[in-house]
Design an enzyme around this catalytic site. Structure first.
Site, mmCIF file in Angstrom:
data_model
loop_
_atom_site.group_PDB
_atom_site.id
_atom_site.type_symbol
_atom_site.label_atom_id
_atom_site.label_comp_id
_atom_site.label_asym_id
_atom_site.label_seq_id
_atom_site.Cartn_x
_atom_site.Cartn_y
_atom_site.Cartn_z
ATOM 1 N N ASP A 168 2.316 -18.783 2.556
ATOM 2 C CA ASP A 168 2.463 -17.929 1.378
ATOM 3 C C ASP A 168 2.276 -18.788 0.135
ATOM 4 O O ASP A 168 2.060 -19.999 0.230
ATOM 5 C CB ASP A 168 3.857 -17.263 1.358
ATOM 6 C CG ASP A 168 3.850 -15.891 0.689
ATOM 7 O OD1 ASP A 168 3.150 -15.729 -0.334
ATOM 8 O OD2 ASP A 168 4.529 -14.975 1.178
ATOM 9 N N LYS A 170 10.670 -14.028 -4.049
ATOM 10 C CA LYS A 170 10.449 -13.627 -2.659
ATOM 11 C C LYS A 170 11.179 -14.519 -1.658
ATOM 12 O O LYS A 170 11.335 -14.137 -0.496
ATOM 13 C CB LYS A 170 8.946 -13.654 -2.314
ATOM 14 C CG LYS A 170 8.091 -12.709 -3.115
ATOM 15 C CD LYS A 170 6.705 -12.576 -2.502
ATOM 16 C CE LYS A 170 5.948 -13.881 -2.486
ATOM 17 N NZ LYS A 170 4.573 -13.728 -1.955
ATOM 18 N N LEU A 175 -0.830 -11.039 7.117
ATOM 19 C CA LEU A 175 -0.262 -9.938 6.341
ATOM 20 C C LEU A 175 -0.238 -10.238 4.847
ATOM 21 O O LEU A 175 0.167 -9.391 4.051
ATOM 22 C CB LEU A 175 1.167 -9.631 6.831
ATOM 23 C CG LEU A 175 1.314 -9.347 8.329
ATOM 24 C CD1 LEU A 175 2.754 -8.965 8.656
ATOM 25 C CD2 LEU A 175 0.362 -8.245 8.786
ATOM 26 N N SER A 233 -4.695 -0.768 5.184
ATOM 27 C CA SER A 233 -3.851 0.153 4.415
ATOM 28 C C SER A 233 -4.365 1.575 4.514
ATOM 29 O O SER A 233 -5.582 1.804 4.595
ATOM 30 C CB SER A 233 -3.839 -0.263 2.941
ATOM 31 O OG SER A 233 -3.193 0.708 2.138
ATOM 32 N N TYR A 264 -7.458 -1.738 -5.043
ATOM 33 C CA TYR A 264 -6.732 -2.282 -3.886
ATOM 34 C C TYR A 264 -7.242 -1.650 -2.595
ATOM 35 O O TYR A 264 -7.568 -2.343 -1.631
ATOM 36 C CB TYR A 264 -5.225 -2.028 -4.046
ATOM 37 C CG TYR A 264 -4.465 -2.199 -2.757
ATOM 38 C CD1 TYR A 264 -4.202 -3.474 -2.246
ATOM 39 C CD2 TYR A 264 -4.018 -1.093 -2.042
ATOM 40 C CE1 TYR A 264 -3.517 -3.623 -1.041
ATOM 41 C CE2 TYR A 264 -3.332 -1.239 -0.842
ATOM 42 C CZ TYR A 264 -3.087 -2.510 -0.355
ATOM 43 O OH TYR A 264 -2.418 -2.658 0.838
ATOM 44 N N LYS A 286 9.715 -6.331 -5.061
ATOM 45 C CA LYS A 286 8.417 -5.689 -5.281
ATOM 46 C C LYS A 286 8.293 -4.908 -6.591
ATOM 47 O O LYS A 286 7.217 -4.445 -6.929
ATOM 48 C CB LYS A 286 8.099 -4.762 -4.099
ATOM 49 C CG LYS A 286 7.729 -5.527 -2.834
ATOM 50 C CD LYS A 286 7.474 -4.598 -1.661
ATOM 51 C CE LYS A 286 6.249 -3.730 -1.825
ATOM 52 N NZ LYS A 286 4.996 -4.523 -1.796
ATOM 53 N N ARG A 293 7.784 -2.348 -9.325
ATOM 54 C CA ARG A 293 7.214 -0.997 -9.348
ATOM 55 C C ARG A 293 6.627 -0.605 -7.989
ATOM 56 O O ARG A 293 6.577 0.577 -7.637
ATOM 57 C CB ARG A 293 6.123 -0.927 -10.416
ATOM 58 C CG ARG A 293 5.501 0.458 -10.574
ATOM 59 C CD ARG A 293 4.418 0.443 -11.647
ATOM 60 N NE ARG A 293 3.764 1.748 -11.772
ATOM 61 C CZ ARG A 293 2.730 1.987 -12.570
ATOM 62 N NH1 ARG A 293 2.229 1.022 -13.306
ATOM 63 N NH2 ARG A 293 2.193 3.189 -12.631
ATOM 64 N N HIS A 329 13.801 2.784 -5.215
ATOM 65 C CA HIS A 329 14.011 3.208 -6.599
ATOM 66 C C HIS A 329 15.024 4.340 -6.690
ATOM 67 O O HIS A 329 15.849 4.375 -7.616
ATOM 68 C CB HIS A 329 12.680 3.626 -7.227
ATOM 69 C CG HIS A 329 11.740 2.483 -7.442
ATOM 70 N ND1 HIS A 329 12.007 1.444 -8.304
ATOM 71 C CD2 HIS A 329 10.532 2.188 -6.887
ATOM 72 C CE1 HIS A 329 11.017 0.572 -8.294
ATOM 73 N NE2 HIS A 329 10.108 0.995 -7.427
#
Length: 322
Positions: A31, A38, A73, A114, A142, A179, A181, A188
């Site tokens: 990473d 994180k 990932l 995704s 994305y 993360k 937003r 949330h």
């Protein structure tokens, strides 16, 4: 050794926990470890080595003989990112380099795709027709970056002896604290309810959906990592697979279950969907899961009610990591 890229992120850190629970402790985590928010995701886990993502391919050249499996990932996962150069670098070109390394050293590979690749869903959410993949029109850069790599992978003559791309739908669960937003609506909702006693959902701007009636395939992260673990053991039937629960649920369902998990009376309000995402908003997603089941995956997926209860009561309320 098992390599996990993006290992300090949400899904990948949960996968490391799943591997440790099965006594796989020689885990190499890859990473950008300078992103300190994180790092709590991987504290306390059994790890073999930390490798910076920019140094990984040099590391692999020296250590590939000891590597058993790679889970790729890591990615730029911000669906509002508009910088194509960043997405090309991290989501497309890095993934190509990973694929080519797995071909060169004959290493099995699972990588993250995704559901954003499906765009507005006009062509459905089937993972069985590879010929449809070039026809999908994602709604943001994305999704384009993930679709571009899926299509590139399918077109390659040289492939790892086993590989699988996983089209993640709306994943929620522990270890998404960092993360912002991009965290799940459940995350949330929990914080809104704790702070104000109420929560706000987007209004519908589509005549076929009521406010809060927009639907998503919400999938618990523990189910996601169980599928990853299954594929590591299975190592055949290469291809691209959907990874959702297979059941679309409304945002109203999500909100009501979050209130229930907190033992609170529901107080749900609505606001306009921001204009910058309104024309890119998906009103319905639901993974067709027959392909994964056809290769022998038989574990049931967690019901939304049960997943929210576990997430809220065992992780969000005590501030625990998985």
């Amino acid at each position: 050794m098992i390599v996990v890229t993006g290992a300090a992120g949400f899904i990948a850190s949960c996968l490391v926990s799943r591997l440790n629970a099965a006594n796989f402790n020689d885990v190499v985590v890859v990473d950008n470890f300078s992103v300190e928010k994180k790092l709590p995701n991987i504290q306390g886990k059994q790890l073999r080595e930390y490798v910076d993502r920019n140094e990984f391919f040099d590391w692999l050249d020296k250590n590939h003989a000891q590597v058993e499996f790679i889970f790729h990932l890591g990615a730029r996962t911000d669906t509002t990112e508009q910088d194509h150069a960043v997405l090309d670098l991290l989501n497309l070109n890095y993934s190509k380099q990973m694929w080519q390394a797995c071909v060169r050293y004959q290493l099995p590979l699972v990588y993250a795709s995704s559901a954003a690749t499906y765009g507005d869903g006009m062509l459905g959410y089937s993972d069985t027709e590879d010929a449809l993949f070039p026809l999908y029109r994602p709604l943001n850069p994305y999704g384009e970056s993930k679709n571009d790599f899926d299509n590139w992978a399918l077109a390659q003559e040289e492939k790892p002896y086993f590989w699988a791309g996983l089209k993640f739908f709306n994943v929620y669960g522990p270890n998404e604290y960092h993360k912002g937003r991009m965290a799940s609506v459940i995350f949330h909702a929990f914080h809104q309810i704790q702070q104000s006693g109420s929560m706000t959902l987007f209004k519908s701007h589509h005549p076929d959906y009521t406010d809060g009636g927009q639907m998503r395939d919400f999938v618990y992260v523990k189910d996601v990592v169980d599928v990853c673990f299954f594929l590591m053991q299975h190592r055949k039937d290469s291809g691209i697979y959907n990874l959702g629960s297979g059941e679309a649920r409304t945002f109203l369902d999500l909100a009501l279950n979050t209130f229930n998990a907190l033992g609170r009376t529901a107080d749900i309000r609505f606001k306009d969907t921001p204009e910058d995402i309104r024309d890119k908003y998906q009103y319905f997603t639901q993974a067709e899961m027959g392909k994964l089941k056809s290769i022998g995956y038989s574990q049931p997926f967690t019901r939304l009610e049960d997943g929210i209860a576990d997430y809220v009561q065992h992780y969000l309320l005590p501030g625990r990591y998985y």
